[in-house]
Design a protein around this motif. Structure first.
Motif, PDB file in Angstrom:
ATOM      1  N   SER A  38       0.850  -1.187   0.000  1.00  0.00           N
ATOM      2  CA  SER A  38       0.000   0.000   0.000  1.00  0.00           C
ATOM      3  C   SER A  38       0.886   1.238   0.000  1.00  0.00           C
ATOM      4  O   SER A  38       1.789   1.359   0.836  1.00  0.00           O
ATOM      5  CB  SER A  38      -0.899  -0.024   1.234  1.00  0.00           C
ATOM      6  OG  SER A  38      -1.774   1.066   1.227  1.00  0.00           O
ATOM      7  N   LYS A  39       0.642   2.127  -0.952  1.00  0.00           N
ATOM      8  CA  LYS A  39       1.416   3.355  -1.067  1.00  0.00           C
ATOM      9  C   LYS A  39       0.467   4.527  -1.265  1.00  0.00           C
ATOM     10  O   LYS A  39      -0.669   4.348  -1.680  1.00  0.00           O
ATOM     11  CB  LYS A  39       2.383   3.280  -2.244  1.00  0.00           C
ATOM     12  CG  LYS A  39       3.388   2.157  -2.105  1.00  0.00           C
ATOM     13  CD  LYS A  39       4.323   2.100  -3.272  1.00  0.00           C
ATOM     14  CE  LYS A  39       5.274   0.921  -3.091  1.00  0.00           C
ATOM     15  NZ  LYS A  39       6.255   0.854  -4.146  1.00  0.00           N
ATOM     16  N   THR A  40       0.959   5.705  -1.001  1.00  0.00           N
ATOM     17  CA  THR A  40       0.148   6.894  -1.238  1.00  0.00           C
ATOM     18  C   THR A  40       0.076   7.158  -2.739  1.00  0.00           C
ATOM     19  O   THR A  40       0.895   6.643  -3.519  1.00  0.00           O
ATOM     20  CB  THR A  40       0.758   8.136  -0.553  1.00  0.00           C
ATOM     21  OG1 THR A  40       2.002   8.435  -1.179  1.00  0.00           O
ATOM     22  CG2 THR A  40       0.930   7.918   0.943  1.00  0.00           C
ATOM     23  N   ASP A  41      -0.874   7.970  -3.112  1.00  0.00           N
ATOM     24  CA  ASP A  41      -1.023   8.342  -4.513  1.00  0.00           C
ATOM     25  C   ASP A  41       0.256   9.018  -5.025  1.00  0.00           C
ATOM     26  O   ASP A  41       0.710   8.750  -6.136  1.00  0.00           O
ATOM     27  CB  ASP A  41      -2.234   9.276  -4.665  1.00  0.00           C
ATOM     28  CG  ASP A  41      -2.765   9.308  -6.072  1.00  0.00           C
ATOM     29  OD1 ASP A  41      -2.923   8.230  -6.684  1.00  0.00           O
ATOM     30  OD2 ASP A  41      -3.008  10.421  -6.579  1.00  0.00           O
ATOM     31  N   ALA A  42       0.852   9.859  -4.213  1.00  0.00           N
ATOM     32  CA  ALA A  42       2.094  10.547  -4.601  1.00  0.00           C
ATOM     33  C   ALA A  42       3.235   9.552  -4.811  1.00  0.00           C
ATOM     34  O   ALA A  42       4.032   9.703  -5.746  1.00  0.00           O
ATOM     35  CB  ALA A  42       2.476  11.568  -3.531  1.00  0.00           C
ATOM     36  N   GLU A  43       3.312   8.537  -3.972  1.00  0.00           N
ATOM     37  CA  GLU A  43       4.351   7.511  -4.145  1.00  0.00           C
ATOM     38  C   GLU A  43       4.162   6.752  -5.449  1.00  0.00           C
ATOM     39  O   GLU A  43       5.128   6.518  -6.187  1.00  0.00           O
ATOM     40  CB  GLU A  43       4.348   6.547  -2.955  1.00  0.00           C
ATOM     41  CG  GLU A  43       4.862   7.151  -1.683  1.00  0.00           C
ATOM     42  CD  GLU A  43       4.681   6.244  -0.471  1.00  0.00           C
ATOM     43  OE1 GLU A  43       5.617   6.206   0.353  1.00  0.00           O
ATOM     44  OE2 GLU A  43       3.614   5.598  -0.338  1.00  0.00           O
ATOM     45  N   TRP A  44       2.911   6.354  -5.742  1.00  0.00           N
ATOM     46  CA  TRP A  44       2.644   5.646  -7.008  1.00  0.00           C
ATOM     47  C   TRP A  44       3.001   6.536  -8.191  1.00  0.00           C
ATOM     48  O   TRP A  44       3.619   6.086  -9.157  1.00  0.00           O
ATOM     49  CB  TRP A  44       1.184   5.206  -7.102  1.00  0.00           C
ATOM     50  CG  TRP A  44       0.819   4.028  -6.245  1.00  0.00           C
ATOM     51  CD1 TRP A  44      -0.133   3.977  -5.280  1.00  0.00           C
ATOM     52  CD2 TRP A  44       1.404   2.717  -6.278  1.00  0.00           C
ATOM     53  NE1 TRP A  44      -0.184   2.730  -4.707  1.00  0.00           N
ATOM     54  CE2 TRP A  44       0.752   1.933  -5.304  1.00  0.00           C
ATOM     55  CE3 TRP A  44       2.414   2.131  -7.024  1.00  0.00           C
ATOM     56  CZ2 TRP A  44       1.070   0.605  -5.067  1.00  0.00           C
ATOM     57  CZ3 TRP A  44       2.740   0.794  -6.787  1.00  0.00           C
ATOM     58  CH2 TRP A  44       2.075   0.055  -5.816  1.00  0.00           C
ATOM     59  N   LYS A  45       2.643   7.808  -8.135  1.00  0.00           N
ATOM     60  CA  LYS A  45       2.944   8.743  -9.233  1.00  0.00           C
ATOM     61  C   LYS A  45       4.447   8.872  -9.460  1.00  0.00           C
ATOM     62  O   LYS A  45       4.894   9.000 -10.596  1.00  0.00           O
ATOM     63  CB  LYS A  45       2.338  10.121  -8.964  1.00  0.00           C
ATOM     64  CG  LYS A  45       0.882  10.215  -9.320  1.00  0.00           C
ATOM     65  CD  LYS A  45       0.369  11.629  -9.132  1.00  0.00           C
ATOM     66  CE  LYS A  45      -1.087  11.711  -9.545  1.00  0.00           C
ATOM     67  NZ  LYS A  45      -1.650  13.039  -9.366  1.00  0.00           N
TER      68      LYS A  45
END
Length: 165
Positions: A38-45
């Motif tokens: 599980s990662k934050t949206d910013a991490e995935w981006k």
């Protein structure tokens, strides 16, 4: 009398949208965040290309016949482009003619399923069971001599790892 009937139907129409529907959506959305990776949206981006992010995190679809994976014939494993979880084996890949890599089965336990209603018709959506990345959809029009399933997967959601000889 017409006004009474019209009023009744208006009240009936607006009363169909209850809080139970809102709770169901919240439950579905909260399930999406409960994956082992599980990662934050910013991490995935920051980790994914713009195209990968669009497909894997926003449930987008790549253009048909645009994936380099369509032409791969060698033995190996197709893994999630976001987290490298093994998802499909090359021996289960087949040419469907749809423009997306297609497989008759997934590696058991590594692909999760849900329902996608985006186009107004329910479809069986599939995602990586480890990170929740959207892969594509499953249809019942695959090869009849195997499982009868067609896992229609966005090539951008996959990376290919050839087998070592």
């Amino acid at each position: 009398m017409k006004n009474i009937i019209l009023s009744f139907f208006c009240i009936l129409l607006f009363s169909c949208n209850t809080k139970a529907q809102n709770n169901q959506k919240e439950t579905t959305d909260s399930k999406k965040s409960k994956f082992p990776i599980s990662k934050t949206d910013a991490e995935w981006k920051s980790e994914l290309s713009e195209s990968e992010y669009y497909v894997l995190r926003k449930a987008g679809t790549e253009r048909p016949f645009s994936s380099d994976l369509l032409e791969i014939k060698e033995a190996g494993t197709y893994v999630c482009a976001a987290c490298a979880t093994p998802l499909f084996r090359s021996e289960h890949k087949f040419k469907s003619g749809t423009g997306w890599p297609s497989f008759d089965r997934a590696i058991e336990g590594n692909v999760g399923y849900g329902v996608d209603n985006k186009i107004g018709v329910p479809r069986d959506e599939e995602h990586c069971a480890k990170c929740g990345g959207h892969l594509g959809h499953v249809f019942d029009d695959g090869p009849s001599n195997t499982t009868g399933k067609r896992h229609c997967v966005n090539g951008i959601a996959l990376n290919f790892i050839p087998d070592e000889n």
